[in-house]
Each structure stands twice: as C-alpha cells, then as structure tokens.
Design a protein around this motif. Sequence first.
Motif, short mmCIF file in Angstrom:
data_model
loop_
_atom_site.label_atom_id
_atom_site.label_comp_id
_atom_site.label_asym_id
_atom_site.label_seq_id
_atom_site.Cartn_x
_atom_site.Cartn_y
_atom_site.Cartn_z
N MET A 1 -4.69 -24.19 33.77
CA MET A 1 -5.57 -23.74 33.73
C MET A 1 -6.56 -23.25 31.63
N THR A 2 -5.50 -24.11 31.09
CA THR A 2 -7.07 -24.39 30.55
C THR A 2 -7.59 -25.68 30.23
N ARG A 22 -11.12 -25.35 39.52
CA ARG A 22 -9.05 -24.36 40.69
C ARG A 22 -9.82 -23.23 40.85
N THR A 23 -9.90 -23.07 39.36
CA THR A 23 -9.79 -21.65 39.78
C THR A 23 -10.87 -20.43 38.26
N VAL A 24 -10.41 -19.41 38.83
CA VAL A 24 -11.72 -18.90 37.66
C VAL A 24 -11.66 -17.23 37.64
N ASP A 25 -11.13 -16.19 37.14
CA ASP A 25 -10.14 -15.73 36.96
C ASP A 25 -10.57 -15.13 35.69
N GLY A 168 -21.77 -11.20 34.26
CA GLY A 168 -21.01 -11.02 33.65
C GLY A 168 -19.88 -10.14 34.38
N ALA A 169 -19.70 -9.87 35.34
CA ALA A 169 -18.34 -9.15 36.18
C ALA A 169 -17.22 -10.17 35.59
N THR A 170 -17.34 -11.74 36.18
CA THR A 170 -16.07 -12.38 35.28
C THR A 170 -16.23 -13.50 34.47
N VAL A 171 -16.65 -12.64 33.18
CA VAL A 171 -16.65 -12.96 31.65
C VAL A 171 -16.60 -11.83 30.35
N ALA A 172 -17.57 -10.10 31.45
CA ALA A 172 -16.92 -9.07 30.30
C ALA A 172 -15.77 -8.92 29.84
N GLY A 173 -15.05 -8.72 28.98
CA GLY A 173 -14.48 -8.32 28.52
C GLY A 173 -13.26 -8.81 28.47
N THR A 174 -13.21 -10.08 29.27
CA THR A 174 -12.34 -11.00 28.37
C THR A 174 -11.73 -11.38 27.40
N VAL A 175 -12.36 -11.18 26.42
CA VAL A 175 -11.38 -11.78 25.26
C VAL A 175 -11.06 -10.96 24.32
N PRO A 176 -10.33 -10.74 23.49
CA PRO A 176 -9.36 -10.25 23.36
C PRO A 176 -10.08 -9.84 21.90
#
Length: 251
Positions: A1-2, A22-25, A168-176
């Motif tokens: 994942m990293t 391979r994975t983008v969540d 934006g939907a992928t990355v917004a709000g993803t970082v604590p």
Amino acid sequence: MTLDAWRLAVGTLSAWPVRPPRTVDRDVAGRAMLLAPLAVLPLAVAATLLVLVADAAGLAPFVTGLLVVALLALGTRAFHLDGLADTADGLTSSYERERTLAVMRSGDVGPAGAAALVLVLGLQAAGVAALAASDAALVVGAAVLLSRGTLALACARPVPAGEGSRLGATVAGTVPVVAAVAALLVWTALLVGSGLLVDVPWWRTLVAAGVAVVVLALLLLRARRRLGGVTGDVLGAGVELTLAAVLVVLS
C-alpha cells in the motif's frame, strides 16, 4: 500500500515515469499527499543546483529565476500551472457553481487564467532571482518542498471535495489533521534550517511559511464557497500560490 502511495505521488506530482498504482483508495491517496514533497525531491535538488550553476556561469539573477520556473514547469508537466489557470478562470467567470465548474473543466485558458500565470510565475522568478543574488540557493529547493507539503493541509479531513471532481473526491479529507500539521511543521523546519545555513534570518523563513498557509487557507475557503470543496485544479493552484508566497516573502 505504501508503494502504491509512492507511485501515486510521483506519477501525479512529477514528470518521472512510474508504474501506475495497483490500488487507489482513500488511504493510499492520503499517504500520497503526505509523500508529495519527497516525490518532488529530485526536482527541488535540481532547482537548487541550477541556481548554483547559473551563478557560477555569471547569469543575471532574473534569468536564473526564469530558468528555475521553466525547470519546475517541465518537471511537473505544467500540471499545477494548468490548475492555477483553470482555477483563476473558473472563480472569475460566474457566481453560479455549475458555470464555474464547467469553465474549469473546459481546459481553455481565458484572460484571468493567463493573467494569473503571468503574475504568479513572474513573482516566483523574481523571488528566485532575489535568493540567487543573495547566495541562498538552498532555500529555493526548500521552498519547492514546502509548497508541496501544503497539499497535506489542503487534503486534511475537514476539507470536502468539490462537486464532480474525481481527483478531489479521491484525495479530499484523506489526511488526518494531526498528520497534516506534523508534515507542515517538518517542511517548515527544513525551510528555516536551510535559511540559517545561508544566513537568512529564522524569523523570515518562519513568516514565509506562515504567509503560505494563509494564502492556502484563503484559496480553500474560496473554493469551498464557490465549488463545494477542493478539486485537482485547486490543489495545483495551491502549490503554485504557496510557492510564490514563500519566495516573495524571502525576497
């Protein structure tokens, strides 16, 4: 994942060829935003070396500034510049959200976008020129890293995604929030440390980082009101505006 996060960061933020993740969540996206400065570390080093080589060759400082700006554009496929132009065009086109988003998606550069590119790139080149003239090449690279470090703050969890934006939907709000603030402190400390090595007062680099955060906050506030949140274009605009802010203050 990293590894997926690293590939996403490098592939999105630089021109270096990498295999697609391979994975983008949302977890991968959040880590990618935290890794953003490291993804462009070679570009930051190249910018610093270019300033040193240009100085050794006796080039005029403003010419050096323009060359560094060109290097950064080439090293990022002008991705952030495209976002800056689209954001400027969209936010000045209409007060209706749908119309604003349509203009930003069109891909054409209008008067506002052209003006934004000229002004922001001009400020960046002038800022680099001032640092080059004062033998502070190391600070140029640190400023590049800090500008990418603000992406974590722009993608912190309270910040929503703009309507209809896939990135934006992928990355917004993803970082604590804690991680975003910690990352910003790390890159700010690097800017301060690099400044001290070349006799730039610590308070000036600290103020430069603070001004960059204020500029980013104003952009995010505007984007939230007009677009509903951040988009890929807004993130690109944030990178270019924060870099300009840091370089102007340090000039």
